[in-house]
Write an enzyme that holds these catalytic residues in place. Structure first.
Site, mmCIF file in Angstrom:
data_model
loop_
_atom_site.group_PDB
_atom_site.id
_atom_site.type_symbol
_atom_site.label_atom_id
_atom_site.label_comp_id
_atom_site.label_asym_id
_atom_site.label_seq_id
_atom_site.Cartn_x
_atom_site.Cartn_y
_atom_site.Cartn_z
ATOM 1 C CE1 TYR B 295 31.959 38.726 41.963
ATOM 2 C CE2 TYR B 295 34.041 37.891 41.151
ATOM 3 C CZ TYR B 295 33.061 38.867 41.158
ATOM 4 O OH TYR B 295 33.192 39.975 40.354
ATOM 5 C CE1 TYR B 345 32.910 39.398 36.890
ATOM 6 C CE2 TYR B 345 33.257 41.221 35.381
ATOM 7 C CZ TYR B 345 33.572 40.562 36.549
ATOM 8 O OH TYR B 345 34.539 41.062 37.375
#
Lengths: 495, 392
Positions: B295, B345
């Site tokens: 991440y 994103y």
């Protein structure tokens, strides 16, 4: 070259007659100066301490070099029906430096700021000695556009001696004479005022949310107390506050008032998103309190480049116009070093502690007067406005004095200044804070200082060191002062 | 006792919209589109979906999406809190629902116009005050100007740099690798637009020490994943990506992105908790992992994740990265889709899809013979992680 510039430059190189200080180096003026500068080096006021030190007695603070000969207050007594004061300037002075200033005044360059001061000290001046200075005009620049206005830089050099003819130091000094309201930013003044118009709602800080579990903290901040939640059963502290003590399970929670002292644990500076309420990108700090818990806060009164993890912090309380208060932190002022550093303790690159100097009207006026500088812009707000300044501002002798105090507080009382060179930038106005930081840039072995190394500096003394430090004092407008100083440090304790 | 659903559940379908800065349609359309595509990918009629697990941050209610998809009955629907920390969590919850029999085919999705509607990076400074605990928790940071995810992460980054000597360039290397991988990916917003470390160093400060190129994008788009039993997945259209592990983690003195009050803040203990569970559940160890989808909302927190999973020692991620280990051809290539800095994103959901592609062998930056892919979710929040593996 224009005729005017030629006229201004006519007196370059001509040495003026000696200006004799009206007073001997004396305790009352030193005391006044030290109080205004918050200078506590006992070599300047404590007879016993000074007698045992490197100068063998009380000496003038070196940064007072040019204060002794300042002309003092020139109240226009004739306007009040009194005869004018007797002139104290010599004819030569008026022909050279004085006449240049007069020419510039007459041509509309009414504003004045000092920009550079470089002191070189041959030795410290002792109590009871009298100083005389011989000034020489060195340069008048072409007309230049500066941030303050269109003007000319005027540079002088002054040699200082005692009236016995013993050279004690010299000064290189530069001022800017400028036309008020012609600064580079003058066009922006209107725009700034427009932004302040009541139509635009002022940007505000995000407001805190409170409930019964956390209101003690906010009530504390309003009362200028930093309250940390404390378990009334087991004494454990926790922040942010909760509803129950996770250690012992008690729901009986109170608070402890923290001292407000701590160290910086981490930090960042927020550039985006824009936060107009803060004026400049806020510095956010995580401060570890001496009680052991951390609080998030703003670090104020310093530039981001001046802070580092581990530095000492002190809380203060900010009252927001929306009706809440916040504990914020500024760098803590380090105590004055009482045992002078030794040459062997110092290395290149050593940081000097950061030191905030709050700027107040009283402070700016008191230091101006303690340096015998009665230029109106340093004490008279109305005249400062007329001359194009937003408020009164600190005079260069005070900036120099505060810089010397900052360096001396780090060095210790018996380190001996060999020079002090400063350059001024953004003015020091009241209601701001100038924060000093600095570091050691050079360490050079040096024979025991010739500068009054006591009565019996007989052979066999180990070499000390000449140490150069660079420092900066930054206020909310930017760097006010940048400069350097070279000091002699002994190899062994001198007392 | 490891949960028994390990290797019993699989991701059978993935579907995404295009990733843009202005989708020109509602987030609901994006959600419905990506869910349809995930079902189509799996070869499953959307009517057979009987479970939906979404982020609590999701603004397209699952019943509304179900209505649009023509799903008549849902027997499991639930949510996972804490923003991007939910990414692998929704899959973990779906797996538990499937393993327990609460549902058979579960859709997980995330869809938003986070660039053209509400920009995530603009911060929380305008949120109204309230006495509710979650709102009150922002009072310890927002009044001081710490109002955006980048600012919350920056506080950790400065401390990490101080403790381990990491630099802005060490963070920049993560960005350079993400963008290099994105440059090969036609679906990535930054397709064919790699950057250099110099570009990173020249990019403007967002929250010092984070520069623009340390921060993920703001994206318009949607990503959905269809989860079902491994057994059922074998009968569907695609090669199953089997869940050999799935875990959530929240640790001591946990706060939402602002866990600044722990003894140390240079690690990510909630990710360490996920790591312990994944290693135990999957029976794997760091040497077994072929690809990492780590991440990357902000580059600084990629480093301690590598440390929490044991790919390197604490404080040594900067060297692990500088030695080329996380690039294609390295020991642990990461973010082969381009990550959230390079591709899009989508709160980590697009990263899970990339993990599935690596198992299927269809990634644009395929790591040959990838057996096991680690996927992590949002950091600094209560988080989650997945291990995707080849079937059998």
């Amino acid at each position: 070259m224009t005729d005017f510039l030629e006229q201004l430059r006519a007196g370059i190189g001509v040495e003026g007659s000696a200006q004799v200080a009206p007073d001997l180096v004396n305790i009352p003026m030193i005391r006044h100066w030290c109080e205004a500068m918050d200078e506590a080096n006992p070599n300047f006021l404590d007879e016993e301490f000074a007698a045992a030190g490197p100068h063998g007695g009380i000496v003038s603070p070196p940064a007072m070099l040019n204060a002794w000969g300042m002309p003092g207050v020139r109240i226009k007594r004739e306007e009040m029906g009194h005869p004018p004061p007797p002139p104290i300037e010599s004819e030569t002075e008026r022909e050279t430096y004085g006449s240049v200033l007069g020419l510039l005044d007459n041509a509309g360059y009414l504003g004045v700021v000092a920009t550079n001061s470089e002191h070189i000290y041959h030795r410290y001046i002792r109590l009871g000695e009298r100083v005389k200075g011989t000034q020489k005009l060195v340069d008048v620049s072409e007309e230049k556009q500066t941030a303050l206005g269109i003007g000319h830089f005027v540079t002088t050099e002054t040699e200082y001696q005692t009236t016995d003819g013993d050279p004690v130091g010299s000064m290189f000094f530069r001022i800017l004479k400028f036309k008020p309201h012609t600064g580079r930013d003058a066009s922006k003044e209107g725009a700034e005022n427009a932004a302040d118009s009541p139509a635009a709602p002022p940007a505000m800080r995000p407001k805190p949310s409170m409930n019964q579990d956390s209101q003690f903290f906010w009530q504390g901040a309003a009362a200028k107390e930093l309250r940390i939640q404390k378990c009334n059963s087991c004494g454990r502290l926790q922040h942010p506050p909760g509803a129950r003590c996770p250690a012992c399970g008690s729901m009986d929670l109170g608070w402890k008032v923290a001292t407000g002292r701590g160290t910086l644990y981490s930090h960042c500076q927020v550039h985006y998103p824009p936060l107009p309420a803060f004026g400049k990108p806020p510095i956010v700090g995580l401060v570890e309190l001496e009680e052991g818990v951390r609080v998030l806060t703003n670090i104020t009164d310093c530039a981001y480049s001046q802070i580092s993890i581990g530095m000492d912090m002190q809380a203060w309380f900010y009252n927001d116009p929306q009706g809440f208060s916040l504990p914020l932190f500024r760098p803590a002022r380090q105590p004055r070093r009482t045992e002078t550093l030794l040459a062997g303790d110092i290395s290149e690159g050593d940081p000097m502690p950061i030191c905030p100097i709050p700027l107040t009207v009283t402070g700016i006026v008191a230091t101006a007067i303690a340096t015998r500088d009665y230029q109106d812009v340093h004490h008279d707000r109305d005249l400062a406005h007329q001359k194009g300044s937003k408020d009164i501002f600190m005079n260069i002798l005070s900036s120099s004095g505060l810089a010397s105090r900052y360096v001396s507080d780090w060095a210790g009382p018996d380190a001996i200044f060999k020079n002090l060179k400063i350059r001024l930038g953004a003015p020091n106005h009241p209601y701001d804070c100038m924060t000093m930081s600095g570091k050691v840039t050079e360490v050079k072995s040096s024979a025991a200082s010739g500068a009054d190394s006591g009565a019996d500096s007989g052979g066999g003394q180990a070499d000390g060191a000449d140490v150069t430090v660079e420092f900066a004092g930054i206020n909310s407008l930017g760097p006010h002062i940048t400069g350097s100083a070279t000091l002699y440090f002994p190899a062994n304790p001198s007392r | 006792m490891p949960p028994k659903f390990a290797r019993q559940v699989a991701i059978a379908g993935i579907g995404a919209t295009e990733f843009s800065k202005d989708s020109r349609r509602t987030p609901m359309q994006l959600a419905v589109e990506c869910c349809s595509l995930a079902c189509e990918d799996a070869g499953l009629d959307p009517k057979e979906v009987d479970g939906m697990v979404v982020f609590s941050a999701e603004n397209n209610p699952e019943i509304e999406v179900a209505r649009n998809l023509g799903i008549s009955e849902l027997t499991h629907f639930s949510m996972v809190h804490h923003g991007g920390g939910a990414a692998c969590g929704v899959i973990a919850l779906a797996a538990q629902a499937i393993f327990s029999g609460a549902a058979k085919n579960v859709l997980c999705y995330r869809a938003f116009n986070e660039r053209s509607w509400h920009r995530f990076g603009s911060g929380v400074q305008d949120r109204p005050t309230s006495a509710e605990a979650e709102v009150v928790s922002f009072s310890w940071s927002s009044p001081f100007g710490l109002v955006s995810p980048a600012s919350w992460v920056a506080m950790f980054a400065t401390r990490y740099m101080h403790e381990y000597g990491a630099t802005s360039e060490d963070f920049g290397r993560v960005s350079v690798i993400d963008r290099a991988h994105a440059a090969n990916n036609p679906a990535a917003y930054f397709y064919e637009r790699p950057i250099t470390l110099e570009d990173h160093q020249q990019s403007r400060m967002i929250v010092d020490p984070l520069r623009l190129l340390d921060c993920c994008q703001e994206t318009d788009g949607g990503q959905a994943l269809l989860v079902t039993s491994a057994e059922h997945a074998r009968d569907l259209a695609q090669k199953p990506a089997v869940l050999s592990g799935a875990a959530q983690g929240a640790s001591e003195d946990q706060h939402m992105m602002r866990s600044y009050y722990r003894d140390t803040i240079s690690g990510i203990p909630e990710m360490g908790l996920c790591a312990r569970q994944l290693w135990e559940m999957s029976g794997l160890n760091p040497d077994d992992i072929d690809v990492g989808i780590i991440y990357d909302h902000f580059t600084p927190l990629v480093l301690p994740q590598l440390e929490e999973f044991g790919f390197c020692e604490r404080g040594e991620a900067k060297d692990f990265i500088a030695d080329g280990n996380i690039a294609l051809g390295g020991k642990l290539p990461i973010n082969t889709h381009g990550g959230q800095l390079g591709e899009a994103y989508l709160h980590g959901m697009n990263g899970i899809a990339e993990g599935v592609r690596q198992i299927r062998g269809t990634s644009v930056n395929q790591v040959s013979g990838a057996e096991n892919v680690l996927v992590t979710a949002g950091t600094a929040v209560p988080t989650s992680a997945l291990m995707l593996s080849q079937d059998g």
